[in-house]
Design an enzyme around this catalytic site. Structure first.
Site, mmCIF file in Angstrom:
data_model
loop_
_atom_site.group_PDB
_atom_site.id
_atom_site.type_symbol
_atom_site.label_atom_id
_atom_site.label_comp_id
_atom_site.label_asym_id
_atom_site.label_seq_id
_atom_site.Cartn_x
_atom_site.Cartn_y
_atom_site.Cartn_z
ATOM 1 N N HIS A 55 -21.646 -29.214 0.162
ATOM 2 C CA HIS A 55 -22.612 -30.160 -0.402
ATOM 3 C C HIS A 55 -23.548 -29.406 -1.350
ATOM 4 C CE1 HIS A 55 -22.057 -32.789 3.458
ATOM 5 N NE2 HIS A 55 -20.997 -32.809 2.661
ATOM 6 N N HIS B 127 -5.530 -46.124 -29.449
ATOM 7 C CA HIS B 127 -6.495 -46.436 -30.511
ATOM 8 C C HIS B 127 -7.136 -47.808 -30.318
ATOM 9 C CE1 HIS B 127 -5.443 -42.909 -32.722
ATOM 10 N NE2 HIS B 127 -4.204 -43.298 -32.963
ATOM 11 N N HIS C 195 0.820 -1.224 0.000
ATOM 12 C CA HIS C 195 0.000 0.000 0.000
ATOM 13 C C HIS C 195 0.853 1.273 0.000
ATOM 14 C CE1 HIS C 195 -3.516 -2.424 0.553
ATOM 15 N NE2 HIS C 195 -3.154 -2.837 1.767
ATOM 16 N N HIS D 247 -30.843 -21.312 6.301
ATOM 17 C CA HIS D 247 -29.887 -22.206 6.937
ATOM 18 C C HIS D 247 -29.358 -23.276 5.983
ATOM 19 C CE1 HIS D 247 -31.671 -20.849 10.987
ATOM 20 N NE2 HIS D 247 -30.439 -20.363 10.874
ATOM 21 N N HIS E 231 -25.548 -24.021 5.196
ATOM 22 C CA HIS E 231 -25.009 -25.390 5.268
ATOM 23 C C HIS E 231 -24.203 -25.709 4.007
ATOM 24 C CE1 HIS E 231 -24.737 -29.719 5.871
ATOM 25 N NE2 HIS E 231 -25.295 -29.907 4.685
#
Length: 971
Positions: free
Chosen positions: A926, A544, A209, A916, A920
């Site tokens: 998931h 092949h 910075h 929720h 999750h």
């Protein structure tokens, strides 16, 4: 040699268009069928083959004379580390909780000691930077002011601090800042002097910075900027790449170099439309530099929090690496991290690995912000040569905003105290062959000799191969090939004519069995931890070969046999990526796995609209697999010759690696044919040894480094020897070599990649990135709505070829509109600018296209669920106790709008209650959930509804719980 220098002309090859796809041949791939009485025609054919081989061999030797093939002793080794306790001697005098505090370094040092990493590094002593070195970037007046701060009173230092943004001053701030900058300069000296290969500077205070005349954001001196100028002034480094992945934009570094084309500054940071510190318009993607430096500032600003590994990796693959390889070869990069993002320590390891392909591995990571210790340790392990860890499944962009921006065997990579060690297999060269035939024993003999000349063989771990007992092909076919060992020469010739491009000898069966066995032995060593990676130099090739037929010089499909053997070893459907970069499509491998979602087959090959061997339509980009394997076959089908490094790397960056990261393989197998190499008599392409090394390096970031290369085609002895040697050195941990020059990709490359992206967007979310077509120069800052990101412009809209100064390294991106003649892909989710709320219909407020009737004020949404998605593999079987559709949310107890996770079978409420289930998903990864309200299934990763037979069990069980009867239509 440089890409494109070879004078080989593919039109001089024997014609490959005179045969038909189903025609039986016994000579070269795609050559005309032998006539009953060869006579003069046969003599001419042999003469042409011999002449072509001699010419291409001589020219390739000439072109490879300047190839960078150093001996092992000339390659720098070791990772330098700067960690000086003196830099912990200052803290904020008036706020003990200030984030930039000594404990940051102390925690890192303790973790490095616990992980036994300190003794693996080469310590570099930190020395204070001199005023002259500071003035490479900062003004003398500013340096003088900072040097006076130790003598000020605390009140004076606090008053001075208040004139800057987010800083504090301590009596030891200035001495520690000198040490931080000086430490980085000593690393540069060691790196450029060949004492180390790469390095890590664990320093404070941070620096990115700091501007020319002012402190800013905890930073006094811009350590990385000074190091870049120091490398240029003292070591005459012409070009420097600075990569800044700190969550805050390094505006100081950007301002220092914004007019300098010798420094490419790339920053990926949190922006949130300017609401995140430092709150500057210059942090947006529209800031591209000024004057001569225009185009050399590249900002990837995240406008949302929670960006994950997939987002950062996508920004590197789609934006950074294409620009860096085209514009420059870099020498140093900084390490930064912090702030409400979800990048894992393993994610930073992968980013580090990707950067290690640049600048011959000359890479320096310098600490900026952040406080999580594992984020410091894991990149150091990567610098030391440890393989990258596996990432979460699926590793995909979460918000898709990147556009805005047979004989003996050797093995490579066995465990050692200094990191992994590689491994190599050498096949049996004894199979007899027709004198004019390109598939001959000298292929592997020359490769072995080249490895000896370069000192690679002693670095490998030898392992003897054995004939495979794993059966993949039909019993009838195996018996038929086994019987050839007892046939007379005339009968062998007749038997060979029953197949496509096959010759037979009495040793063909034994050699093919040994080649497949070598590949199996290789994966055994990798999966048991005996080695980390390796290669098998074997013949005959295999890709092949079909289940019940030989084809294209191939008898048994070695890579396919090895893949099945690997899955048998672990007793489950191990996720395997097969990358086939042979110039000919691996028809056998594709057909064997086309219905198997556990094996992702990716092939880069010449197709030439179906006229290039094996001349079958299933080599086209539109062929994606069948049944459960739909989407797991990816064909990058080139339609012409002279493709080189830039074309193949574009495919790797924009198609292969994004899909591979989303698939997240546990083992990578490479059908490593080198007939796309410069000088090959069959391929007509221009890929260099350097190009193969870079592709190998990219793949080594996958599957925890478990990569196995198996030789397929390649028929120029010099090119296959140097290309395989380049891959071997990369597997051994040597940095990929520099490219002497990279031309922009061919126009046809963009067409092919756009076709692949369009076909596979429905299967792979990583190819659905949204972007703005005004990305890059010449946009005039015009606001444009997001579009589906495709690769390559419409051909009729291409502007005249710009000069090198005008392209500014962005040629290889070509991110913009769809290819001419291709329809716009219908998005599966509502467009970002459409703020109409579809109500409870979409769990993630998407998934439909609005339809407004003339007679109704209500907006209706028509939803067409996906017939398949790549995340169905996360769906688990219903628990033995069944389901309870009345179950309350496990977090808040509500019974309204609850959803069932189909991975762990937890119940949580939807986004319009307490969200929720969304929380999750973000915590667990998931992706697939089922609504207890209407039994619809939503995939968070695809942002779409899904309807597939895999979901039937869960839906029927929920229906039974809800209504007391079987779901209609379920048998």
């Amino acid at each position: 040699g440089t890409a494109g220098r070879g004078r080989y002309r593919p039109e001089n090859q024997t014609s490959r268009r005179s045969g038909r796809p189903g025609q039986k041949r016994g000579g070269r791939k795609g050559s005309p069928a032998p006539r009953p009485s060869p006579g003069l025609a046969e003599a001419r054919r042999r003469g042409r083959a011999k002449k072509l081989s001699q010419v291409s061999e001589q020219e390739l030797v000439t072109n490879l004379q300047d190839l960078d093939l150093e001996t092992e002793s000339e390659i720098p080794s070791g990772t330098g580390l700067v960690l000086d306790e003196r830099m912990g001697s200052f803290r904020c005098p008036w706020d003990d909780s200030f984030p930039e505090r000594p404990e940051r370094l102390q925690a890192v040092q303790q973790q490095l000691s616990r992980d036994c990493l300190l003794e693996r590094c080469i310590p570099i002593e930190a020395q204070p930077a001199t005023p002259q070195e500071l003035q490479l970037v900062h003004s003398q007046e500013y340096v003088d002011l900072m040097s006076s701060t130790p003598d000020m009173t605390q009140m004076e230092r606090r008053a001075l601090s208040d004139t800057y943004d987010s800083v504090y001053l301590h009596p030891n701030s200035f001495p520690c800042a000198l040490l931080a900058t000086g430490a980085l300069l000593r690393l540069v000296d060691a790196l450029m002097g060949g004492d180390i290969r790469n390095g890590l500077a664990l320093v404070r205070p941070p620096g990115h910075h700091a501007q020319r005349d002012s402190m800013n954001g905890y930073c006094m001196f811009n350590n990385v900027a000074i190091a870049a100028r120091y490398a240029q002034k003292k070591h005459h480094v012409p070009r420097v790449l600075i990569v800044d992945w700190d969550v805050h934009h390094g505006q100081g570094t950007q301002f220092i170099f914004e007019q300098d084309p010798s420094v490419l500054y790339f920053s990926v940071h949190r922006y949130e439309q300017g609401r995140f510190w430092p709150h500057l318009k210059a942090s947006d993607w529209r800031a591209t530099g000024n004057g001569k430096g225009q185009g050399y500032t590249v900002n990837v600003p995240w406008n949302q929090v929670g960006m994950r590994d997939g987002d950062y990796i996508s920004s590197f693959l789609h934006v950074l690496l294409p620009i860096a390889l085209e514009v420059m070869e870099p020498v140093g990069d900084p390490l930064n991290r912090r702030g409400e993002m979800a990048v894992t320590p393993g994610g930073f390891a992968h980013l580090t690995h990707l950067l290690m392909s640049l600048a011959k591995g000359r890479l320096i990571l310098s600490l900026e912000g952040g406080s999580l210790v594992p984020s410091r340790v894991v990149p150091l392990q990567t610098l030391l040569g440890d393989p990258c860890p596996l990432l979460e499944t699926p590793c995909i962009p979460s918000f898709q905003h990147v556009g805005q921006v047979p004989g003996s065997a050797w093995w490579l990579r066995g465990p050692s105290a200094g990191g992994p060690v590689p491994c190599l297999l050498l096949g049996d060269p004894s199979q007899p062959f027709p004198s004019h035939h390109p598939e001959r024993p000298e292929r592997i003999a020359h490769i072995a000799q080249r490895h000896l000349e370069l000192g690679l063989t002693p670095r490998c771990v030898p392992r003897p191969p054995a004939p495979t007992r794993r059966q993949l092909h039909s019993e009838e076919y195996i018996d038929r090939i086994r019987a050839t060992s007892r046939l007379k020469p005339r009968d062998l010739h007749r038997e060979g004519e029953n197949y496509n491009s096959i010759y037979l000898s009495s040793q063909s069966f034994a050699c093919a069995q040994l080649a497949a066995g070598a590949a199996c032995r290789l994966v055994e060593a990798i999966l048991t931890g005996e080695v980390h990676n390796g290669l098998a130099i074997v013949r005959p090739p295999g890709h092949h070969a079909e289940r019940d037929a030989a084809c294209g010089f191939c008898f048994f499909n070695s890579v396919a046999v090895a893949a099945r053997h690997a899955q048998d070893m672990v007793g489950r459907a191990l996720r395997i990526l097969i990358v086939d970069w042979d110039i000919h499509h691996g028809n056998g491998t594709q057909h064997i796995f086309e219905e198997d979602p556990s094996v992702l087959y990716v092939s880069l090959h010449r197709y030439d609209h179906g006229t290039f061997f094996p001349m079958a339509e299933d080599a086209a980009s539109k062929c994606v697999g069948r049944g459960r394997g739909e989407g797991f076959t990816v064909n990058v089908a080139w339609n012409g010759p002279r493709l080189g490094d830039s074309d193949y790397l574009s495919a790797m960056h924009h198609i292969v690696m994004p899909i591979a990261y989303e698939f997240n393989p546990e083992l990578v197998l490479v059908s490593a044919g080198f007939d796309a190499a410069r000088g090959d008599p069959l391929g007509g392409c221009l890929v260099s040894p350097e190009g193969y090394a870079h592709m190998t390096h990219l793949l080594m970031g996958l599957a925890g480094g478990h990569v196995a290369l198996v030789l397929e085609g390649g028929y120029n002895l010099s090119s296959i020897s140097d290309s395989m040697a380049a891959c071997t050195r990369t597997l051994l941990g040597d940095p990929p070599p520099l490219f002497p020059w990279l031309r922009p990709p061919l126009p046809g490359t963009f067409v092919t990649l756009a076709e692949v992206a369009q076909v596979h967007q429905k299967y792979w979310q990583c190819l659905r990135l949204t972007g703005e077509p005004s990305f890059g120069r010449g946009c005039g800052g015009v606001e444009s709505p997001p579009v589906v990101l495709t690769i390559g412009p419409k051909l009729e809209e291409q502007p005249p070829s710009p000069t090198s100064e005008e392209t500014l390294g962005l040629e290889s991106l070509r991110l913009g509109t769809h290819v001419s003649g291709e329809p716009e892909a219908e998005p599966t989710v509502s467009k970002e600018e459409d703020h109409e709320d579809p109500g409870l219909l979409g769990e993630a407020a998407g998934g439909g296209t609005p339809m407004v009737g003339d007679e109704f004020a209500t907006v209706f949404y028509a939803v067409t669920p996906l017939a398949w998605c790549p995340h169905l593999m996360t769906v688990r079987s219903v628990p033995e106790g069944g389901l309870d559709a009345t179950q309350a949310c496990q977090d808040c107890g509500t019974h309204m709008e609850n959803w069932l996770c189909l991975s762990c079978y937890q119940v949580h409420c939807g986004r319009y209650i307490q969200a929720h289930m969304l929380q999750h998903h973000e915590a667990s990864g998931h992706p697939v959930v089922l609504s207890y309200a209407d039994l619809s299934v939503w995939c968070y990763a695809c942002q779409a509804y899904v309807n597939h037979e895999v979901l039937t069990e869960a839906k029927n069980t929920a229906y039974l719980s809800k209504f007391g009867e079987e779901m209609p239509g379920v048998l």
